[in-house]
Design an enzyme around this catalytic site. Structure first.
Site, short mmCIF file in Angstrom:
data_model
loop_
_atom_site.label_atom_id
_atom_site.label_comp_id
_atom_site.label_asym_id
_atom_site.label_seq_id
_atom_site.Cartn_x
_atom_site.Cartn_y
_atom_site.Cartn_z
N GLU A 40 1.07 -2.39 0.41
CA GLU A 40 0.72 -3.30 -0.70
C GLU A 40 -0.79 -3.14 -1.00
O GLU A 40 -1.59 -2.99 -0.06
CB GLU A 40 1.02 -4.73 -0.22
CG GLU A 40 0.68 -5.84 -1.19
CD GLU A 40 0.99 -7.23 -0.57
OE1 GLU A 40 1.22 -7.32 0.66
OE2 GLU A 40 1.00 -8.22 -1.32
N LYS A 111 5.63 -8.55 -7.79
CA LYS A 111 5.97 -9.42 -6.64
C LYS A 111 6.43 -10.79 -7.12
O LYS A 111 5.68 -11.52 -7.80
CB LYS A 111 4.75 -9.53 -5.73
CG LYS A 111 5.01 -10.23 -4.39
CD LYS A 111 3.75 -10.15 -3.52
CE LYS A 111 3.97 -10.66 -2.11
NZ LYS A 111 2.77 -10.50 -1.26
N CYS A 144 6.00 -7.10 0.37
CA CYS A 144 5.60 -7.92 1.52
C CYS A 144 6.40 -9.22 1.66
O CYS A 144 7.56 -9.20 2.02
CB CYS A 144 4.10 -8.16 1.48
SG CYS A 144 3.43 -8.53 3.12
C1 ACM Z 1 1.91 -10.83 2.14
O1 ACM Z 1 2.81 -11.09 1.34
N1 ACM Z 1 0.96 -9.97 1.86
C2 ACM Z 1 1.90 -11.46 3.45
#
Ligand code: ACM
Length: 268
Positions: A40, A111, A144
Site C-alpha cells: 500500500e 480502498k 490493507c
Molecule cells: C492499514 O489499513 N493500512 C492498516
C-alpha cells in the site's frame, strides 16, 4: 495455466517518491513473473500529517511519471503489477490500488475501509468491487484494512476472483493469520504485500509489520516473508485450484450459500 506470482516487500522512505520508484524498478528489473504485488502507498509513504501534506504527494494516474514508469516496466517484462497508490482525482484523494499491465492501467480499486487516521486524509472508495483477467486468471484487489471485513473477499470471490491482491501497510498483527481463513472460506489465493520499517514523522511514528505472504485455497500458507527484511518472492500457482469450490462430495461453498438469509449484511 500456471502463473508466476509474488510480491516485493520493502521499506519506502516517506515522501521520497522518485527514490521509492527507482528502488522498485531496480528490484523488479530481473524478476521473472506474470504478476507482482507491491505494498500500500509504496511511493508516497503512509503516515501523512494531514490532507494538505497528502495532496502534495498524491498523483493522478492519468498524469503520473510513477505510473508511466511502472507501465513501461510491465511492457519490457511482459508482466502485470498491482500497486498501492495515493490517487488524486479532481478534489478527491483515494488510497488506491492499481492493476497495471503491458496495455497500461487496467483497473483502479479505491480502498473502501479507511483505517484510523487515514480518515483525516483520504476520501473513502467509491468504485464497486471488480475482478479483471490476467493471463486467464481472475484477479481482484483490496487494500490493507479491508481484510477485517470478510464481505470484501467474499464479494470478490462471488465475482469470480481466483487471486486477491492485497497491497498493505499493516501495523496490527492479526491480518496474516486471518488471511488463511479468508482463503479457505472462499477457496481463493491471496497475495498480501506488506511494507516494513517505520514512518517517523513530527506527529508520531508508525511501525509496519512485514511478513508478506502468499496463501493458497484451503488456507495453505505457501510463503511468508520475515518481518523486517526486503523480500522479493515469486512462486508458481495454478489459478484453476481456486475454481474447485467443492469441499465435500455434497458441499460447494459457493452454490451452498443462502444469500436470501443474508439480508442484514446489506441492509445493516
Ligand atoms: C492499514 O489499513 N493500512 C492498516
Amino acid at each position: 495455466m500456471m502463473l508466476k506470482v509474488g510480491y516485493y516487500q520493502f521499506r519506502p522512505a516517506f515522501g521520497r517518491i522518485n527514490q521509492n520508484v527507482s528502488k522498485v524498478i531496480k528490484a523488479l528489473a530481473t524478476v521473472d513473473a506474470d504478476l507482482i504485488v507491491l505494498p500500500e502507498l509504496p511511493f508516497s509513504g503512509y503516515y501523512f500529517q494531514g490532507r494538505e501534506e497528502l495532496k502534495t504527494l498524491a498523483e493522478d494516474p492519468a498524469d503520473s511519471p510513477t505510473v508511466d514508469s511502472l507501465i513501461n516496466l510491465c511492457r519490457e517484462k511482459d508482466m502485470h503489477i498491482v500497486t498501492g497508490f495515493a490517487e488524486k482525482k479532481h478534489e478527491k484523494i483515494f488510497n488506491s490500488s492499481l492493476l497495471l499491465g503491458p496495455t497500461g492501467l487496467i483497473h483502479t480499486y479505491r480502498k473502501l475501509h479507511l483505517f484510523s487516521e487515514e480518515k483525516n486524509c483520504f476520501d473513502p472508495g467509491d468504485i464497486p468491487l471488480q475482478v479483471d483477467e490476467v493471463r486467464g486468471a481472475k484477479v481482484g484487489m483490496m487494500v490493507c484494512f479491508d481484510w477485517i471485513f470478510p464481505e470484501v473477499t467474499r464479494s470478490l470471490a462471488v465475482l469470480g476472483a481466483d487471486i486477491v491482491c492485497h497491497p498493505s501497510n499493516l501495523v496490527l498483527s492479526f491480518c496474516q493469520q486471518t488471511m488463511l481463513s479468508r482463503c479457505l472460506e472462499n477457496t481463493i489465493f491471496a497475495i498480501t504485500a506488506n511494507r516494513f520499517g517505520s514512518d517517523k514523522r513530527p506527529h508520531g511514528e508508525l511501525r509496519f509489520t512485514g511478513k508478506s505472504q502468499v496463501v493458497a485455497p484451503k488456507g495453505v500458507l505457501l510463503h511468508r516473508a520475515p518481518s523486517q527484511k526486503t523480500t522479493l518472492h515469486v512462486c508458481e500457482i495454478d489459478p484453476a485450484l481456486a475454481r474447485k469450490k467443492q469441499i465435500t462430495a455434497l458441499n460447494d461453498i459457493m452454490t451452498d450459500r443462502r444469500p436470501e438469509f443474508y439480508q442484514p449484511l446489506v441492509s445493516g
